[in-house]
Design a protein around this motif. Structure first.
Motif, PDB file in Angstrom:
ATOM      1  N   ALA A 287       0.887  -1.303   0.045  1.00 61.17           N
ATOM      2  CA  ALA A 287       0.049  -0.010   0.085  1.00 61.17           C
ATOM      3  C   ALA A 287       0.887   1.255  -0.026  1.00 61.17           C
ATOM      4  CB  ALA A 287      -0.868   0.049   1.181  1.00 61.17           C
ATOM      5  N   ASN A 288       0.306   2.421  -0.607  1.00 55.76           N
ATOM      6  CA  ASN A 288       1.090   3.491  -0.719  1.00 55.76           C
ATOM      7  C   ASN A 288       0.614   4.590   0.373  1.00 55.76           C
ATOM      8  OD1 ASN A 288       2.772   3.081  -3.015  1.00 55.76           O
ATOM      9  ND2 ASN A 288       0.869   3.283  -4.254  1.00 55.76           N
ATOM     10  N   GLY A 289      -0.492   4.498   0.805  1.00 53.85           N
ATOM     11  CA  GLY A 289      -0.914   5.627   1.993  1.00 53.85           C
ATOM     12  C   GLY A 289      -2.298   5.068   2.313  1.00 53.85           C
ATOM     13  N   ALA A 290      -3.363   5.877   2.477  1.00 56.75           N
ATOM     14  CA  ALA A 290      -4.656   5.874   2.871  1.00 56.75           C
ATOM     15  C   ALA A 290      -5.517   4.695   2.101  1.00 56.75           C
ATOM     16  CB  ALA A 290      -5.411   6.958   3.095  1.00 56.75           C
ATOM     17  N   GLU A 291      -4.919   3.388   2.044  1.00 61.11           N
ATOM     18  CA  GLU A 291      -5.503   2.434   1.297  1.00 61.11           C
ATOM     19  C   GLU A 291      -5.805   1.197   2.208  1.00 61.11           C
ATOM     20  OE1 GLU A 291      -2.594   3.736  -2.465  1.00 61.11           O
ATOM     21  OE2 GLU A 291      -2.398   1.698  -1.705  1.00 61.11           O
ATOM     22  N   VAL A 292      -6.756   0.336   1.736  1.00 58.96           N
ATOM     23  CA  VAL A 292      -6.672  -0.838   2.545  1.00 58.96           C
ATOM     24  C   VAL A 292      -6.271  -2.001   1.537  1.00 58.96           C
ATOM     25  CG1 VAL A 292      -8.665  -0.171   3.678  1.00 58.96           C
ATOM     26  CG2 VAL A 292      -8.818  -1.409   1.427  1.00 58.96           C
ATOM     27  N   ILE A 293      -5.746  -3.230   2.344  1.00 58.59           N
ATOM     28  CA  ILE A 293      -5.248  -4.286   1.532  1.00 58.59           C
ATOM     29  C   ILE A 293      -6.396  -5.456   1.476  1.00 58.59           C
ATOM     30  CG2 ILE A 293      -3.520  -6.406   1.629  1.00 58.59           C
ATOM     31  CD1 ILE A 293      -1.787  -4.290   2.884  1.00 58.59           C
ATOM     32  N   LEU A 294      -6.700  -5.981   0.489  1.00 61.47           N
ATOM     33  CA  LEU A 294      -7.570  -6.917   0.248  1.00 61.47           C
ATOM     34  C   LEU A 294      -7.010  -8.151  -0.015  1.00 61.47           C
ATOM     35  CD1 LEU A 294     -10.976  -6.724  -1.210  1.00 61.47           C
ATOM     36  CD2 LEU A 294      -9.602  -8.656  -1.908  1.00 61.47           C
ATOM     37  N   ASN A 295      -6.924  -9.240   0.975  1.00 63.33           N
ATOM     38  CA  ASN A 295      -6.143 -10.422   0.683  1.00 63.33           C
ATOM     39  C   ASN A 295      -6.907 -11.422   0.355  1.00 63.33           C
ATOM     40  OD1 ASN A 295      -4.687 -13.129   1.788  1.00 63.33           O
ATOM     41  ND2 ASN A 295      -2.975 -11.753   1.629  1.00 63.33           N
ATOM     42  N   LEU A 296      -6.855 -12.335  -0.457  1.00 62.57           N
ATOM     43  CA  LEU A 296      -7.893 -13.510  -0.940  1.00 62.57           C
ATOM     44  C   LEU A 296      -7.380 -14.820  -0.261  1.00 62.57           C
ATOM     45  CD1 LEU A 296      -7.471 -11.486  -3.956  1.00 62.57           C
ATOM     46  CD2 LEU A 296      -9.729 -12.593  -3.821  1.00 62.57           C
ATOM     47  N   LYS A 297      -6.749 -15.050   0.800  1.00 60.36           N
ATOM     48  CA  LYS A 297      -6.265 -16.155   1.360  1.00 60.36           C
ATOM     49  C   LYS A 297      -7.352 -17.001   1.798  1.00 60.36           C
ATOM     50  CE  LYS A 297      -5.369 -14.991   6.288  1.00 60.36           C
ATOM     51  NZ  LYS A 297      -4.506 -14.985   7.350  1.00 60.36           N
ATOM     52  N   ARG A 298      -8.610 -16.628   2.271  1.00 66.31           N
ATOM     53  CA  ARG A 298      -9.770 -17.332   2.604  1.00 66.31           C
ATOM     54  C   ARG A 298     -10.514 -18.129   1.350  1.00 66.31           C
ATOM     55  NH1 ARG A 298     -13.821 -14.058   6.049  1.00 66.31           N
ATOM     56  NH2 ARG A 298     -14.386 -16.122   6.664  1.00 66.31           N
ATOM     57  N   MET A 299     -10.328 -17.397   0.415  1.00 67.22           N
ATOM     58  CA  MET A 299     -10.952 -17.947  -1.088  1.00 67.22           C
ATOM     59  C   MET A 299      -9.749 -18.899  -1.711  1.00 67.22           C
ATOM     60  SD  MET A 299     -12.518 -14.302  -2.365  1.00 67.22           S
ATOM     61  CE  MET A 299     -13.218 -15.084  -3.880  1.00 67.22           C
ATOM     62  N   ASN A 300      -9.750 -19.914  -1.108  1.00 63.83           N
ATOM     63  CA  ASN A 300      -8.647 -20.985  -1.217  1.00 63.83           C
ATOM     64  C   ASN A 300      -9.153 -22.341  -1.883  1.00 63.83           C
ATOM     65  OD1 ASN A 300      -9.531 -22.085   0.857  1.00 63.83           O
ATOM     66  ND2 ASN A 300      -7.910 -21.327   2.317  1.00 63.83           N
TER      67      ASN A 300
END
Length: 471
Positions: free
Chosen positions: A84-97
């Protein structure tokens, strides 16, 4: 760390439930740091959606609040593309496995984007099939990240890049709508190829949530050899000979410099030098066949005999067991880890036409030595497809910090040579943050115009992974 709007946080929490998000410091630190530690982000929230509908809800909520999203897979990338660069959120897909389906008649696997690559390989193997994408991080990387970066790996010479292994995709778009292109079709000429648009886009155009992958017959026989060659030119002649003699039955053809071999055997426990005498260059050759009666050992033995007679090789050994084969591959795959024991390493993931690899190595090694006396070249990689990891280890008498301060200067030197040879500054790792300025320098004005036009058309508000690929 930038503060996210409280209303947005509450909406995301309600949409995902207690398992679908985290703002815990330790978890944030893990997801905000890229694998090599070169880039660190400051996202204040990580989202873990469980299905496509939840991904779409996250996109809609974030878009309404003007919060950009950084899609993230296994976070094993090499160019900061999931940071991320700043006021962003990370969306991680590890539960969609999940592996949704393996179809032995269509030779396909339909999977969720968070599936671990090794899990997909194993699922195919259990059905006597092969998913051929193979790379060092396969035990932790997610297929969505492989798709987003168009990963290469060890078997490109036989099966192609990730792009060549995909039939269909499901993608959440920047407005939260879902494009369902999850097809098993091998022929479809109905307009622009949207699938290929999202593969290699590093999450800047959409969030890949599912994929239909190509499978192949599982090899029943594998023959592997470690060969000492006098020069990279000889390695290319050996490659041409091997392609002719095996009917393009080569699964992998890797070039390893002597320094890379020596330090890996020295630093990583349990590895054995395959040959008794040292050499300046080595090649790792692997042949595979789905037919159990094919005598690949005899084919490879004959090939090596011809190579020795013609001066293309000075020594060679054929793996006689799975343990010996594993040792050969452990040397090749252990090079990046072993480099850490020798100090700082400045890395280049570049490609040139296969015929130009020797010239790249000669010019690059000479120019790097002139720039930094005592520098230790450590080139290795997929010479069969022209992709060389042209790494350089710090001089023995130079401080690490002083050496790493030369990163951009040495990059420019090597990339200029690559460009002069008609090559690419990013063969298989992508652009991300690391090569953003380099792409702007080396891409043609027409290409940059098209890249920006595509980004602007699909994601006009810059909501998905801003600051990656194009500015």
């Amino acid at each position: 760390m930038p503060i996210l709007p409280a209303t947005a946080i509450k909406e995301l929490q309600d949409a995902l439930g207690p398992k679908g998000w985290s703002m815990e410091t330790g978890i944030l630190a893990t997801h905000n740091t890229e694998a090599r530690g070169k880039f660190t982000g400051d996202a204040g929230m990580v989202l873990f959606p469980a299905n496509t509908d939840e991904v779409a809800k996250c996109v809609v909520i974030c878009a309404a609040h003007g919060i950009a999203i950084v899609p993230q897979g296994g976070n094993t990338g090499r160019c900061g593309g999931a940071v991320a660069n700043g006021a962003e959120v990370i969306l991680n897909l590890k539960r969609m496995n999940r592996i949704i389906e393996i179809d032995a008649r269509d030779f396909t696997a339909t999977v969720e984007a968070g599936a671990i690559l090794k899990t997909i390989q194993d699922g195919a193997r259990d059905r006597d099939l092969l998913f051929p994408l193979s790379l060092g991080a396969e035990g932790s990387c997610q297929i969505g990240g492989n798709l987003a970066t168009n990963a290469g790996g060890l078997n490109v010479i036989r099966y192609g890049n990730t792009r060549d292994l995909v039939l269909g995709l499901e993608v959440v778009l920047p407005d939260g709508s879902v494009w369902n292109g999850l097809s098993k079709l091998r022929k479809d000429n109905t307009g622009y190829d949207l699938r290929d648009l999202f593969i290699g886009a590093e999450g800047t155009l959409g969030i890949i949530t599912k994929a239909t992958l190509k499978l192949f017959p599982r090899p029943k026989h594998i023959a592997t050899a470690w060969v000492a060659v006098p020069t990279p030119d000889a390695a290319l002649d050996l490659l041409a000979l091997a392609r002719r003699e095996t009917g393009d039955g080569i699964a992998a053809f890797e070039l390893i410099c002597g320094f890379a071999h020596d330090m890996t055997v020295a630093h990583l426990p349990g590895l054995l030098a395959p040959l008794s005498a040292p050499a300046d260059w080595y090649v790792l050759i692997e042949l595979t066949s789905p037919r159990p009666k094919d005598d690949l050992d005899a084919v490879l033995t004959g090939l090596l005999a011809t190579a020795l007679e013609n001066g293309l090789a000075s020594d060679a050994t054929l793996a006689q067991s799975e343990a010996q084969r594993a040792n050969l591959w452990a040397i090749r795959e252990g090079i990046p880890e072993a480099q850490g024991f020798e100090g700082g390493s400045i890395k280049h993931d570049v490609s040139v036409p296969v015929s130009k690899v020797p010239e790249l190595l000669v010019r690059g090694i000479s120019a790097a030595g002139d720039l930094i006396p005592g520098i230790r070249p450590c080139p290795f990689g997929h010479v069969g497809d022209g992709n060389i990891h042209f790494n350089f280890t710090q001089p023995l008498k130079m401080e690490k910090d002083a050496y790493l301060a030369c990163w951009e200067t040495l990059n420019r030197l090597i990339h200029d040579i690559v460009a002069d040879l008609g090559g690419s500054i990013s063969a298989e790792h992508g652009i991300g943050k690391l090569k953003l300025d380099e792409l702007a320098r080396y891409a043609s004005p027409e290409k940059l115009k098209l890249l920006r036009a595509i980004k602007g058309a699909i994601d006009p508000d810059g909501m998905l992974n801003p600051g990656k690929i194009v500015k």
